[in-house]
Structure formats: C-alpha cells, structure tokens
Design a protein around this motif. Structure first.
Motif, PDB file in Angstrom:
ATOM      1  N   ALA A 104      31.334  14.294  50.790  1.00 56.91           N
ATOM      2  CA  ALA A 104      30.462  13.323  50.619  1.00 56.91           C
ATOM      3  C   ALA A 104      29.268  13.821  49.467  1.00 56.91           C
ATOM      4  O   ALA A 104      28.286  13.294  49.315  1.00 56.91           O
ATOM      5  N   GLU A 105      29.902  14.725  48.704  1.00 52.60           N
ATOM      6  CA  GLU A 105      28.962  15.234  47.608  1.00 52.60           C
ATOM      7  C   GLU A 105      29.813  15.880  46.759  1.00 52.60           C
ATOM      8  O   GLU A 105      31.174  16.077  46.926  1.00 52.60           O
ATOM      9  N   GLU A 106      29.528  16.295  45.535  1.00 47.83           N
ATOM     10  CA  GLU A 106      30.333  16.859  44.507  1.00 47.83           C
ATOM     11  C   GLU A 106      30.397  18.228  44.571  1.00 47.83           C
ATOM     12  O   GLU A 106      31.458  18.783  44.007  1.00 47.83           O
ATOM     13  N   GLY A 107      29.399  19.097  45.160  1.00 49.48           N
ATOM     14  CA  GLY A 107      29.593  20.542  45.096  1.00 49.48           C
ATOM     15  C   GLY A 107      28.582  20.943  43.971  1.00 49.48           C
ATOM     16  O   GLY A 107      28.308  20.060  43.165  1.00 49.48           O
ATOM     17  N   ARG A 108      28.173  22.212  44.113  1.00 51.14           N
ATOM     18  CA  ARG A 108      27.348  22.619  43.180  1.00 51.14           C
ATOM     19  C   ARG A 108      27.883  23.231  42.038  1.00 51.14           C
ATOM     20  O   ARG A 108      29.057  23.281  41.791  1.00 51.14           O
ATOM     21  N   PRO A 109      27.272  23.053  40.858  1.00 51.16           N
ATOM     22  CA  PRO A 109      27.929  23.516  39.728  1.00 51.16           C
ATOM     23  C   PRO A 109      28.414  24.844  39.746  1.00 51.16           C
ATOM     24  O   PRO A 109      27.796  25.917  40.355  1.00 51.16           O
ATOM     25  N   ARG A 110      29.286  25.115  38.845  1.00 46.09           N
ATOM     26  CA  ARG A 110      29.975  26.349  38.773  1.00 46.09           C
ATOM     27  C   ARG A 110      29.269  27.508  38.509  1.00 46.09           C
ATOM     28  O   ARG A 110      28.452  27.368  37.619  1.00 46.09           O
ATOM     29  N   ASN A 111      29.272  28.540  38.967  1.00 46.26           N
ATOM     30  CA  ASN A 111      28.592  29.896  38.558  1.00 46.26           C
ATOM     31  C   ASN A 111      29.481  31.109  38.705  1.00 46.26           C
ATOM     32  O   ASN A 111      29.644  31.578  39.647  1.00 46.26           O
ATOM     33  N   ARG A 112      29.916  31.053  37.401  1.00 41.83           N
ATOM     34  CA  ARG A 112      30.965  32.432  37.315  1.00 41.83           C
ATOM     35  C   ARG A 112      30.604  33.185  36.004  1.00 41.83           C
ATOM     36  O   ARG A 112      30.216  32.603  34.905  1.00 41.83           O
ATOM     37  N   LYS A 113      30.887  34.483  36.174  1.00 39.37           N
ATOM     38  CA  LYS A 113      30.896  35.123  35.086  1.00 39.37           C
ATOM     39  C   LYS A 113      31.923  34.917  33.795  1.00 39.37           C
ATOM     40  O   LYS A 113      33.020  34.522  34.489  1.00 39.37           O
ATOM     41  N   PRO A 114      31.927  35.103  32.654  1.00 37.50           N
ATOM     42  CA  PRO A 114      32.709  34.823  31.590  1.00 37.50           C
ATOM     43  C   PRO A 114      33.828  36.110  32.045  1.00 37.50           C
ATOM     44  O   PRO A 114      33.706  37.050  32.584  1.00 37.50           O
ATOM     45  N   LEU A 115      35.172  35.677  31.681  1.00 35.14           N
ATOM     46  CA  LEU A 115      36.248  36.397  31.793  1.00 35.14           C
ATOM     47  C   LEU A 115      35.955  37.862  31.096  1.00 35.14           C
ATOM     48  O   LEU A 115      36.452  39.085  31.397  1.00 35.14           O
ATOM     49  N   GLU A 116      35.155  37.790  30.097  1.00 35.67           N
ATOM     50  CA  GLU A 116      34.840  39.148  29.159  1.00 35.67           C
ATOM     51  C   GLU A 116      34.251  40.204  30.241  1.00 35.67           C
ATOM     52  O   GLU A 116      34.408  41.196  29.846  1.00 35.67           O
ATOM     53  N   GLU A 117      33.337  39.426  31.104  1.00 36.34           N
ATOM     54  CA  GLU A 117      32.721  40.443  31.839  1.00 36.34           C
ATOM     55  C   GLU A 117      33.575  41.060  33.138  1.00 36.34           C
ATOM     56  O   GLU A 117      33.001  41.943  33.859  1.00 36.34           O
ATOM     57  N   VAL A 118      34.361  40.337  33.336  1.00 35.82           N
ATOM     58  CA  VAL A 118      35.409  40.658  34.688  1.00 35.82           C
ATOM     59  C   VAL A 118      36.817  41.357  34.451  1.00 35.82           C
ATOM     60  O   VAL A 118      37.378  41.878  35.312  1.00 35.82           O
ATOM     61  N   VAL A 119      37.479  41.238  33.399  1.00 40.71           N
ATOM     62  CA  VAL A 119      38.642  41.652  33.118  1.00 40.71           C
ATOM     63  C   VAL A 119      38.665  43.069  32.283  1.00 40.71           C
ATOM     64  O   VAL A 119      38.062  43.043  31.277  1.00 40.71           O
ATOM     65  N   TYR A 120      39.352  44.040  32.848  1.00 41.60           N
ATOM     66  CA  TYR A 120      39.597  44.826  31.951  1.00 41.60           C
ATOM     67  C   TYR A 120      41.088  45.480  31.640  1.00 41.60           C
ATOM     68  O   TYR A 120      42.009  44.827  32.017  1.00 41.60           O
ATOM     69  N   LYS A 121      41.562  46.253  30.725  1.00 48.16           N
ATOM     70  CA  LYS A 121      42.781  46.509  30.251  1.00 48.16           C
ATOM     71  C   LYS A 121      42.988  48.148  30.562  1.00 48.16           C
ATOM     72  O   LYS A 121      42.265  49.012  30.383  1.00 48.16           O
ATOM     73  N   ASN A 122      44.365  48.123  31.123  1.00 54.12           N
ATOM     74  CA  ASN A 122      44.787  49.659  31.375  1.00 54.12           C
ATOM     75  C   ASN A 122      43.459  50.539  32.195  1.00 54.12           C
ATOM     76  O   ASN A 122      43.063  50.123  33.309  1.00 54.12           O
ATOM     77  N   ASN A 123      43.243  51.525  31.472  1.00 60.82           N
ATOM     78  CA  ASN A 123      42.170  52.424  32.297  1.00 60.82           C
ATOM     79  C   ASN A 123      40.755  52.043  31.882  1.00 60.82           C
ATOM     80  O   ASN A 123      39.955  52.757  31.483  1.00 60.82           O
ATOM     81  N   TRP A 124      40.367  50.753  32.385  1.00 62.62           N
ATOM     82  CA  TRP A 124      39.027  50.353  32.555  1.00 62.62           C
ATOM     83  C   TRP A 124      38.532  50.188  31.036  1.00 62.62           C
ATOM     84  O   TRP A 124      37.220  50.602  30.476  1.00 62.62           O
ATOM     85  N   ASN A 125      39.145  49.836  30.508  1.00 64.18           N
ATOM     86  CA  ASN A 125      39.060  49.316  28.708  1.00 64.18           C
ATOM     87  C   ASN A 125      38.467  47.887  28.732  1.00 64.18           C
ATOM     88  O   ASN A 125      39.265  47.047  29.410  1.00 64.18           O
ATOM     89  N   PRO A 126      37.880  47.413  27.678  1.00 66.47           N
ATOM     90  CA  PRO A 126      37.655  45.759  27.713  1.00 66.47           C
ATOM     91  C   PRO A 126      39.033  45.218  27.454  1.00 66.47           C
ATOM     92  O   PRO A 126      39.734  45.531  26.686  1.00 66.47           O
ATOM     93  N   TYR A 127      39.214  44.100  28.032  1.00 63.80           N
ATOM     94  CA  TYR A 127      40.459  43.428  27.806  1.00 63.80           C
ATOM     95  C   TYR A 127      40.241  42.513  26.709  1.00 63.80           C
ATOM     96  O   TYR A 127      41.164  42.218  25.820  1.00 63.80           O
ATOM     97  N   PHE A 128      39.167  41.785  26.618  1.00 65.36           N
ATOM     98  CA  PHE A 128      38.848  41.023  25.236  1.00 65.36           C
ATOM     99  C   PHE A 128      38.211  41.609  24.156  1.00 65.36           C
ATOM    100  O   PHE A 128      37.453  42.611  24.464  1.00 65.36           O
TER     101      PHE A 128
END
Ligand SMILES: Cc1cc2nc3c(=O)[nH]c(=O)nc-3n(C[C@H](O)[C@H](O)[C@H](O)COP(=O)(O)O)c2cc1C
Length: 172
Positions: free
Chosen positions: A148-172
C-alpha cells in the motif's frame, strides 16, 4: 520479470492493503525459499507461515511492536538449527536462512507482493509464541502482502565506494 527487474523493483514495504494473498502465490514463494542453497545441503531451514490475527499480534510484540507486522495479512518466519558453525566461523543457520529469505523476497516481488526484512525482534518470545523447538533459531522474518506504499527512495553508496579489486585496490 527478470531477476534483475525483481532486484530493481524490490523495496522494503511497511504498509499493506487489507487483502489476502492467494495461496498459490504463497506456495510459489515458499518453493523459491526451499530451492535456496544450504550449507552441505543440510535442508535445515524451516519456514513458518503466520496468518492468524492472534499469532500475528504476538509476533508483532516480539518485534518491538513494529506496526508493519500487524498491517500485513501474513508473516513468513525463517529459522534453522543453530548449532552448525562453518570453517569460516559463520553460522550456517544465519547464512542458509538469509539466502532463503532473499529468494522469497525476490519471488514475492515477481508476484506483485511486498516484503520487509525484519531483524528487529527478540528471539525467545518469538520462539515461544510460535512453538519453535529449542534447537532452532529464528534468523529473520518478513511481512507479506499487497503493498500500500511505494517504499522509500533508494539509498546506496555508488559501486566506486564499495567494490575493490584483488588486494583491496580500487576496482573502478
Ligand atoms: C538484517 C536486516 C534487518 C532489518 N530489520 C528491519 C526491521 O527490524 N524493521 C524494519 O522496518 N526494516 C528492517 N530492515 C529493512 C532495512 O531498513 C531496509 O532494507 C534498508 O533500509 C534498505 O531499504 P530497501 O529494503 O527499501 O532497499 C532490515 C534489513 C536487514 C537487511
């Protein structure tokens, strides 16, 4: 609906129409949960469908009075035996049930239904209310019903802030 579309559309729903959910939809959602993987294929997950006003009231009480529980026509409770720890030190019950509930939430989305993961509850009163055996723990639950509602707006960090590559290097 594709899996990606269900993932995009799912949002936590905290208000529900005063309308019953068709049993065949509930059946499909439960089957989706039962098809989820479990550690060592234990099949130890148990799903409880709560749909009486009396029991829903007790569940709501065990969930710190959260009103969304009472607003939904039914509640799905997921539990598993609580003793199995994996080599990685994680409890298999937590992981197994989390996967199952996630599958069910996406299936519910495809069925046009709303859900909201509930982790805010007290274990013992909930187990007592639902007559859950000692050796099982409830991992999570969700109200289930027509939104009976749409839900709240999305609140997510961008992928750039949460994805790493190999040994904790930036992925993007
Ligand atoms: C482990 C966990 C526990 C949660 N517990 C509650 C809860 O007790 N009550 C509630 O209203 N929402 C609860 N939520 C829902 C989150 O608040 C919600 O998923 C988050 O704000 C993101 O919003 P979305 O689901 O609409 O994307 C929980 C979510 C998770 C994953």
């Amino acid at each position: 609906m594709t899996v990606y579309e269900a993932i995009q559309q799912r949002k936590s729903i905290r208000d529900f129409e005063d309308r019953q959910v068709e049993p065949e939809k509930v059946q499909r959602i439960l089957e989706a949960g039962n098809l989820a993987p479990t550690a060592r294929c234990s099949n130890a997950n148990r799903m409880i469908v709560v749909d009486t006003p009396e029991l829903k009231a007790k569940v709501q009480e065990a969930c710190m009075g959260q009103e969304l529980i009472g607003k939904a026509p039914m509640v799905l409770v997921v539990c598993s035996d609580s003793v199995r720890e994996m080599g990685c030190k994680q409890r298999a019950s937590t992981v197994d049930c989390s996967i199952a509930l996630s599958f069910m939430m996406l299936a519910a989305t495809q069925e046009g239904l709303g859900t909201c993961w509930i982790g805010g509850f007290t274990q013992e009163p909930l187990k007592a209310a639902l007559n859950i055996p000692d050796e099982y723990d409830v991992v999570a639950l969700t109200p289930l019903g027509y939104p009976a509602e749409e839900g709240r707006p999305r609140n997510r960090k961008p992928l750039e802030e949460v994805v790493y590559k190999n040994n904790w290097n930036p992925y993007f």
